[in-house]
Design an enzyme around this catalytic site. Structure first.
Site, PDB file in Angstrom:
ATOM      1  N   ASP A 195      33.238  45.734  57.168  1.00 34.19           N
ATOM      2  CA  ASP A 195      33.909  46.565  56.030  1.00 34.19           C
ATOM      3  C   ASP A 195      34.634  45.740  55.205  1.00 34.19           C
ATOM      4  O   ASP A 195      35.421  44.886  55.597  1.00 34.19           O
ATOM      5  CB  ASP A 195      34.963  47.616  56.480  1.00 34.19           C
ATOM      6  CG  ASP A 195      35.544  48.350  55.595  1.00 34.19           C
ATOM      7  OD1 ASP A 195      34.772  49.081  54.681  1.00 34.19           O
ATOM      8  OD2 ASP A 195      36.902  48.533  55.360  1.00 34.19           O
ATOM      9  N   GLU A 251      28.298  48.047  53.479  1.00 32.55           N
ATOM     10  CA  GLU A 251      28.334  48.978  52.499  1.00 32.55           C
ATOM     11  C   GLU A 251      27.475  48.733  51.441  1.00 32.55           C
ATOM     12  O   GLU A 251      27.490  47.552  51.202  1.00 32.55           O
ATOM     13  CB  GLU A 251      29.831  49.107  51.960  1.00 32.55           C
ATOM     14  CG  GLU A 251      30.579  49.894  52.882  1.00 32.55           C
ATOM     15  CD  GLU A 251      32.093  49.967  52.131  1.00 32.55           C
ATOM     16  OE1 GLU A 251      32.712  51.072  52.465  1.00 32.55           O
ATOM     17  OE2 GLU A 251      32.407  49.010  51.455  1.00 32.55           O
ATOM     18  N   CYS A 286      36.066  59.547  61.763  1.00 32.10           N
ATOM     19  CA  CYS A 286      36.737  59.112  62.887  1.00 32.10           C
ATOM     20  C   CYS A 286      35.554  58.403  63.477  1.00 32.10           C
ATOM     21  O   CYS A 286      34.586  59.137  63.688  1.00 32.10           O
ATOM     22  CB  CYS A 286      37.257  60.185  63.812  1.00 32.10           C
ATOM     23  SG  CYS A 286      37.601  59.538  65.361  1.00 32.10           S
ATOM     24  N   CYS A 344      34.921  60.298  67.203  1.00 34.96           N
ATOM     25  CA  CYS A 344      34.226  61.726  67.294  1.00 34.96           C
ATOM     26  C   CYS A 344      33.418  62.032  66.252  1.00 34.96           C
ATOM     27  O   CYS A 344      32.630  63.390  66.297  1.00 34.96           O
ATOM     28  CB  CYS A 344      35.293  62.854  67.639  1.00 34.96           C
ATOM     29  SG  CYS A 344      36.522  62.991  66.057  1.00 34.96           S
ATOM     30  N   CYS A 403      43.020  59.737  64.335  1.00 34.86           N
ATOM     31  CA  CYS A 403      42.322  60.971  64.150  1.00 34.86           C
ATOM     32  C   CYS A 403      43.097  62.326  64.682  1.00 34.86           C
ATOM     33  O   CYS A 403      43.781  61.931  65.668  1.00 34.86           O
ATOM     34  CB  CYS A 403      41.047  60.864  64.979  1.00 34.86           C
ATOM     35  SG  CYS A 403      40.120  62.281  65.017  1.00 34.86           S
ATOM     36  N   CYS A 449      40.694  64.142  67.910  1.00 35.90           N
ATOM     37  CA  CYS A 449      40.377  63.429  69.269  1.00 35.90           C
ATOM     38  C   CYS A 449      41.751  62.454  69.768  1.00 35.90           C
ATOM     39  O   CYS A 449      41.694  62.053  70.871  1.00 35.90           O
ATOM     40  CB  CYS A 449      39.099  62.747  69.334  1.00 35.90           C
ATOM     41  SG  CYS A 449      39.035  61.327  68.513  1.00 35.90           S
ATOM     42  N   ASP A 497      40.528  49.604  58.565  1.00 38.11           N
ATOM     43  CA  ASP A 497      39.332  48.887  58.372  1.00 38.11           C
ATOM     44  C   ASP A 497      38.345  48.873  59.248  1.00 38.11           C
ATOM     45  O   ASP A 497      37.194  48.687  59.106  1.00 38.11           O
ATOM     46  CB  ASP A 497      39.747  47.377  57.635  1.00 38.11           C
ATOM     47  CG  ASP A 497      40.622  47.581  56.450  1.00 38.11           C
ATOM     48  OD1 ASP A 497      40.227  48.750  55.617  1.00 38.11           O
ATOM     49  OD2 ASP A 497      41.369  46.864  56.375  1.00 38.11           O
TER      50      ASP A 497
END
Ligand SMILES: [Zn+2]
Length: 272
Positions: free
Chosen positions: A57, A141, A205, A208, A224, A227, A234
């Site tokens: 990322d 990305e 997330c 999950c 999150c 969960c 990052d």
């Protein structure tokens, strides 16, 4: 070397030139340094073959976060150099147009910026070689899909001193550095770089799969609300990129025997 219309020019060898170079290019950077670059196709780095995949990322806080949890920061300018650059920029704003002083300040700024670009280039070379050696598939990305706004947002979310000036200064260099990293990865690991859509990678997330903008309450942390998974923001994004690439690869190749190696346990699925 003999350059058309210029004649014979002396230059210093900064490295050995590989055999079978077909062409060269002469360039002048903004610090006024001349370079001769010989074009040679680099040898690709062989895949390790252990089935390892990694998501990368483009971070705001660090230069790149890996799905393994590693945070890589590119060496830019040191604190003292940054301060000097800002001082020079203020000086430039005060200097009269066309004045001798203005030209001198401009040259000093160009020299500092060139130093920063040099360091980031060096970083991209080292990181791309390292990733190509360690992982079979590298997921990043897809830059073409509007991600340019992310870094600007990151800077304004945590305003400090001179954020506007610094953001304007750094955005172009950071974007160029990231583009260079991806490009060098593709050169060194041809066919092993997977580009995925950056949509929701920072809000989803990675444990999950729930997309929730409120999970990203600070720039650096992801928490999150469904969960309870907490992680560096990052790194969470890097894991989502890895998962997305895993789906893309398996959709192309059909069902795989072994899934992605470092997949997080999914608490919601486990408890269901
Ligand atoms: Zn979750």
């Amino acid at each position: 070397m003999k350059i058309p219309k210029v004649g014979w020019v002396r230059f210093r060898w900064s490295r050995a030139v590989p055999d079978a170079v077909k062409s060269f290019r002469v360039t002048r950077d903004r610090a006024g340094r001349w370079h001769v670059a010989f074009a040679a196709i680099p040898e690709s780095i062989p895949a390790p073959g252990a089935g390892q995949m990694v998501g990368v990322d483009r971070g705001v806080v660090v230069s790149a976060a890996l799905s393994t949890g590693e945070m890589l920061s590119a060496a830019g300018l040191r604190q003292a150099e940054k301060a000097r650059l800002l001082r020079l920029l203020r000086k430039l704003a005060r200097a009269r147009r066309g004045s001798c002083r203005r030209a001198m300040v401009k040259a000093a700024i160009a020299k500092l910026k060139a130093r920063e670009v040099d360091r980031r280039k060096d970083w991209a070379e080292k990181v791309s070689t390292d990733l190509a050696r360690r992982f079979d598939v590298i997921a990043v990305e897809d830059l073409k899909i509007g991600t340019m706004t992310r870094s600007a947002k990151g800077a304004t979310e945590r305003p400090g001193s001179n954020v506007g000036a610094k953001a304007g200064l750094n955005r172009g260099i950071l974007a160029a550095g990231w583009g260079r990293l991806v490009q060098r990865l593709e050169h060194k690991a041809p066919g092993r770089v997977v580009k995925v859509s950056p949509a929701y990678t920072s809000q989803r997330c990675s444990a999950c799969g729930i997309v929730d903008a409120k999970s990203r309450e600070s720039q650096a942390d992801f928490a999150c609300r469904s969960c309870g998974y907490a992680c560096n923001a990052d790194v969470n994004a890097a894991r989502n990129i890895e998962h997305a690439a895993g789906h893309a690869v398996s959709a192309r190749e059909g069902p795989r025997v072994a899934g992605p190696v470092h997949r997080e346990p999914r608490p919601v699925l486990l408890s269901a």
